[in-house]
Design an enzyme around this catalytic site. Structure first.
Site, PDB file in Angstrom:
ATOM      1  N   TRP A  19       0.808  -1.232   0.000  1.00  0.00           N
ATOM      2  CA  TRP A  19       0.000   0.000   0.000  1.00  0.00           C
ATOM      3  C   TRP A  19       0.840   1.281   0.000  1.00  0.00           C
ATOM      4  O   TRP A  19       1.774   1.430   0.776  1.00  0.00           O
ATOM      5  CB  TRP A  19      -0.893   0.018   1.236  1.00  0.00           C
ATOM      6  CG  TRP A  19      -1.536   1.346   1.463  1.00  0.00           C
ATOM      7  CD1 TRP A  19      -1.028   2.395   2.184  1.00  0.00           C
ATOM      8  CD2 TRP A  19      -2.792   1.787   0.951  1.00  0.00           C
ATOM      9  NE1 TRP A  19      -1.902   3.462   2.150  1.00  0.00           N
ATOM     10  CE2 TRP A  19      -2.998   3.109   1.406  1.00  0.00           C
ATOM     11  CE3 TRP A  19      -3.782   1.189   0.150  1.00  0.00           C
ATOM     12  CZ2 TRP A  19      -4.141   3.850   1.087  1.00  0.00           C
ATOM     13  CZ3 TRP A  19      -4.910   1.928  -0.158  1.00  0.00           C
ATOM     14  CH2 TRP A  19      -5.086   3.240   0.311  1.00  0.00           C
ATOM     15  N   ASP A  22       0.015   9.211   0.257  1.00  0.00           N
ATOM     16  CA  ASP A  22       0.629  10.514  -0.069  1.00  0.00           C
ATOM     17  C   ASP A  22       2.126  10.504  -0.397  1.00  0.00           C
ATOM     18  O   ASP A  22       2.905   9.841   0.287  1.00  0.00           O
ATOM     19  CB  ASP A  22       0.518  11.475   1.120  1.00  0.00           C
ATOM     20  CG  ASP A  22      -0.825  11.490   1.788  1.00  0.00           C
ATOM     21  OD1 ASP A  22      -1.745  10.833   1.317  1.00  0.00           O
ATOM     22  OD2 ASP A  22      -0.931  12.180   2.813  1.00  0.00           O
ATOM     23  N   TRP A  46      -4.467   0.511   3.695  1.00  0.00           N
ATOM     24  CA  TRP A  46      -3.812   1.415   4.641  1.00  0.00           C
ATOM     25  C   TRP A  46      -3.596   0.704   5.976  1.00  0.00           C
ATOM     26  O   TRP A  46      -4.419  -0.107   6.400  1.00  0.00           O
ATOM     27  CB  TRP A  46      -4.699   2.652   4.825  1.00  0.00           C
ATOM     28  CG  TRP A  46      -4.041   3.770   5.576  1.00  0.00           C
ATOM     29  CD1 TRP A  46      -3.306   4.779   5.060  1.00  0.00           C
ATOM     30  CD2 TRP A  46      -4.082   3.978   6.994  1.00  0.00           C
ATOM     31  NE1 TRP A  46      -2.879   5.619   6.064  1.00  0.00           N
ATOM     32  CE2 TRP A  46      -3.347   5.146   7.266  1.00  0.00           C
ATOM     33  CE3 TRP A  46      -4.652   3.305   8.072  1.00  0.00           C
ATOM     34  CZ2 TRP A  46      -3.164   5.663   8.552  1.00  0.00           C
ATOM     35  CZ3 TRP A  46      -4.477   3.810   9.358  1.00  0.00           C
ATOM     36  CH2 TRP A  46      -3.746   4.973   9.593  1.00  0.00           C
ATOM     37  N   SER A  79       2.261  11.926   7.080  1.00  0.00           N
ATOM     38  CA  SER A  79       2.863  12.760   6.032  1.00  0.00           C
ATOM     39  C   SER A  79       3.689  13.920   6.571  1.00  0.00           C
ATOM     40  O   SER A  79       3.468  14.404   7.677  1.00  0.00           O
ATOM     41  CB  SER A  79       1.754  13.291   5.128  1.00  0.00           C
ATOM     42  OG  SER A  79       1.301  12.227   4.322  1.00  0.00           O
ATOM     43  N   ARG A 152      -1.653  17.985  11.547  1.00  0.00           N
ATOM     44  CA  ARG A 152      -0.669  17.156  10.874  1.00  0.00           C
ATOM     45  C   ARG A 152      -0.138  17.703   9.548  1.00  0.00           C
ATOM     46  O   ARG A 152      -0.502  18.766   9.096  1.00  0.00           O
ATOM     47  CB  ARG A 152      -1.260  15.778  10.609  1.00  0.00           C
ATOM     48  CG  ARG A 152      -2.530  15.764   9.788  1.00  0.00           C
ATOM     49  CD  ARG A 152      -2.952  14.302   9.565  1.00  0.00           C
ATOM     50  NE  ARG A 152      -4.186  14.180   8.812  1.00  0.00           N
ATOM     51  CZ  ARG A 152      -5.390  14.070   9.357  1.00  0.00           C
ATOM     52  NH1 ARG A 152      -5.523  14.066  10.662  1.00  0.00           N
ATOM     53  NH2 ARG A 152      -6.459  13.980   8.588  1.00  0.00           N
ATOM     54  N   ASP A 153       0.725  16.918   8.958  1.00  0.00           N
ATOM     55  CA  ASP A 153       1.266  17.084   7.605  1.00  0.00           C
ATOM     56  C   ASP A 153       2.140  18.339   7.455  1.00  0.00           C
ATOM     57  O   ASP A 153       1.932  19.172   6.570  1.00  0.00           O
ATOM     58  CB  ASP A 153       0.129  17.096   6.560  1.00  0.00           C
ATOM     59  CG  ASP A 153      -0.770  15.868   6.661  1.00  0.00           C
ATOM     60  OD1 ASP A 153      -0.355  14.882   7.296  1.00  0.00           O
ATOM     61  OD2 ASP A 153      -1.887  15.893   6.109  1.00  0.00           O
ATOM     62  N   GLU A 204      -5.894  18.768   4.755  1.00  0.00           N
ATOM     63  CA  GLU A 204      -4.720  17.897   4.860  1.00  0.00           C
ATOM     64  C   GLU A 204      -3.606  18.402   3.939  1.00  0.00           C
ATOM     65  O   GLU A 204      -3.845  19.163   3.006  1.00  0.00           O
ATOM     66  CB  GLU A 204      -5.088  16.456   4.471  1.00  0.00           C
ATOM     67  CG  GLU A 204      -6.175  15.862   5.373  1.00  0.00           C
ATOM     68  CD  GLU A 204      -6.447  14.380   5.133  1.00  0.00           C
ATOM     69  OE1 GLU A 204      -6.557  13.642   6.116  1.00  0.00           O
ATOM     70  OE2 GLU A 204      -6.561  13.968   3.967  1.00  0.00           O
TER      71      GLU A 204
HETATM   72  C1  FRU Z   1      -3.784  12.358   3.500  1.00  0.00           C
HETATM   73  C2  FRU Z   1      -3.531  11.780   4.869  1.00  0.00           C
HETATM   74  C3  FRU Z   1      -2.694  12.731   5.679  1.00  0.00           C
HETATM   75  C4  FRU Z   1      -2.043  11.825   6.684  1.00  0.00           C
HETATM   76  C5  FRU Z   1      -1.818  10.572   5.841  1.00  0.00           C
HETATM   77  C6  FRU Z   1      -1.905   9.305   6.629  1.00  0.00           C
HETATM   78  O1  FRU Z   1      -4.080  11.413   2.533  1.00  0.00           O
HETATM   79  O2  FRU Z   1      -4.760  11.499   5.515  1.00  0.00           O
HETATM   80  O3  FRU Z   1      -3.407  13.788   6.271  1.00  0.00           O
HETATM   81  O4  FRU Z   1      -0.843  12.346   7.191  1.00  0.00           O
HETATM   82  O5  FRU Z   1      -2.778  10.586   4.828  1.00  0.00           O
HETATM   83  O6  FRU Z   1      -1.507   8.203   5.871  1.00  0.00           O
END
Ligand code: FRU
Length: 485
Positions: A19, A22, A46, A79, A152-153, A204
């Site tokens: 899998w 991002d 996932w 991410s 996040r991210d 995100e």
């Molecule tokens: C976006 C997301 C991000 C997160 C990641 C987790 O696709 O949901 O916000 O960091 O995927 O895999």
């Protein structure tokens, strides 16, 4: 060609197995473009996230590398971004050997399960061997969470006017900006977006960068925000804002919502730090959370878009974010069909081509009403329609092949408004891989990306003149595209 499984992309990046979601940590260093990505090595759905890793020197061919970041006691590795710490601000590197720094989100599953709200924090890691091996910082997390569920991210960039690092982070329905001198200590400086932009889902994967307006000295700031759900054609998609950044916060000039890609399958896209010649190069995840887990591949799941160069174009009195395949991808073309297409009102032409599972179709035209139908022997078809009366471009995959693996995949025809298409001739460029189509109209002004899963390759292209006038496609080409592995 190395990969032969059904639906395996031939000129798009995909993980060897398992899998992926991002793109993460896009950074150029010492001649190498790094592509890290959300990766679960134990299944094709996932799961506990790692950072997978691949490298390229030309953004066309990729080489798989071992997993770069493994989860640890602070959580899964979500991410984030990567920087070159040129001046050794972090102390992780040395004068002659600057460290690569990765800034990512820790997702603490146990915290989430316990019903807490502060389970996402930001951590850092560094590499002294150009991305081959990584060491996590002992002082992680570098940014704690004060009780925001979606936090996040982190996208970190160098901001020279302040001799600082700037981090853009998303917090549910808005972005937050932080600065740091050393990548370790972060201070909140601003927020953006609670009452601007699309809010159909959680924000995100932000990205913030400056771009020059084509043909001028003017520079504007661009903020990318992915949103899930709430995209114009359903599920997840990526919006953008154009405006200014003063080192502390972002302000947007625009009133309406803008989307970088109107297709269903370009999500969580971000850009390279430190790319040569100040280029802004974007890669998106070519899937959609609405059905990402259900697509009919077996050994691996999903691919990335081709790398695209971003630019700003002033059209009327608004700025538009343009995205178009990077230079060099055309080197993958093999000799195909070249001709001029000229059709009377209502007429149609059919072109046979054996390689629509890995092809580029390109032409210029001033025609505003036509239909392109890619077909196989199983009566499956992918239909692209330009309709001047409605001022819409349609991407119809409802009968494109396997669609019933998830109810949202093939239920609607995707639409893209094209109100500002020029009167004069414009280019149409279409990239077709085994399980995707990317359409670029007028060199990236209007873009649609979508997955398709035909049971057999498309082998026929119908070109239909749906107007009352003569249709001409100039410099019409269909090329087979070489595999990149
Ligand atoms: C976006 C997301 C991000 C997160 C990641 C987790 O696709 O949901 O916000 O960091 O995927 O895999």
């Amino acid at each position: 060609d190395y990969y032969t499984e059904p639906y395996r992309p031939q000129f798009h990046f995909s993980p060897e197995e398992m899998w992926m979601n991002d793109p993460n940590g896009l950074v150029y260093h010492k001649g190498v473009y790094h592509l890290f990505y959300q990766y679960y090595p134990d299944d094709i759905v996932w799961g506990p996230m790692h950072w997978g890793h691949a490298i390229s020197t030309d953004l066309a061919h990729w080489k798989h590398k071992p997993i770069a970041l493994y989860l640890d006691e602070l959580g899964f590795i979500f991410s984030g971004s990567a920087v070159v710490d040129e001046n050794n601000t972090s102390g992780f590197g040395s004068d002659g050997n600057p460290a690569l720094g990765a800034i990512f989100t820790y997702h603490d599953m146990k915290g989430e399960e316990a019903g807490r709200d502060d389970f996402q924090t930001q951590g850092i890691a560094y590499s002294l061997d150009n991305g081959d091996t990584w060491t996590k910082f002992k002082g992680n997390p570098v940014l704690e969470n004060e009780g925001i569920r979606d936090f996040r991210d982190p996208k970190v960039m160098r901001y020279e006017p302040l001799q600082s690092w700037v981090m853009t982070l998303v917090a549910g329905d808005h972005a937050k900006f932080y600065t740091s001198k050393n990548l370790k200590d972060w201070e909140l400086t601003g927020e953006f977006g609670k009452d601007q932009g699309a809010h159909g889902g959680v924000w995100e994967c932000p990205d913030l960068f400056q771009l020059q307006v084509e043909g001028t000295d003017e520079k504007k700031w661009v903020l990318l925000i992915s949103i899930n759900p709430g995209a114009p054609n359903g599920g997840s998609g990526t919006q953008y804002f154009i405006g200014d950044f003063d080192g502390k916060t972002f302000t947007s000039d625009q009133k309406e919502n803008r989307w970088i890609d109107w297709g269903t399958d370009n999500y969580a896209g971000v850009t390279y730090n430190n790319a040569p010649n100040d280029e802004r190069i974007f890669i998106g995840w070519m899937s959609n959370w609405a059905y990402a887990r259900d697509t009919p591949t077996e050994k691996w799941r999903s691919a990335m878009t081709v790398p695209r160069k971003l630019s700003l174009r002033k059209i009327g009195d608004t700025y538009s974010l343009i995205n178009y395949p990077v230079d060099g991808l055309e080197n993958l073309r093999e000799q195909g069909i070249r001709k001029t297409i000229r059709l009377e009102a209502g007429e149609k032409d059919s072109l046979a081509f054996d390689h629509f599972n890995r092809a580029e179709v390109q032409f210029t035209t001033a025609a505003k009403d036509f239909r392109l139908v890619f077909k196989n022997d199983k009566e499956q078809q992918l239909v692209l329609t330009l309709d001047s009366e409605k001022s819409v471009f349609y991407l119809d995959r409802t009968r494109s092949g396997k669609t019933d693996f998830q109810e949202n995949f093939g239920d609607t025809v995707q639409e893209m408004p094209i109100d500002h298409l020029p009167q004069e001739a414009f280019e149409v460029r279409i990239l077709l891989d085994y399980s995707s189509v990317e359409v670029f109209i007028n060199k990236g002004q209007y873009v649609m990306t979508a997955q398709v899963f035909p049971n057999e390759h498309y082998i026929l292209l119908d070109i239909e003149n749906t107007s009352e006038a003569i249709l001409e496609f100039n410099n019409f080409e269909i090329n087979k595209v070489k595999g990149i592995w």
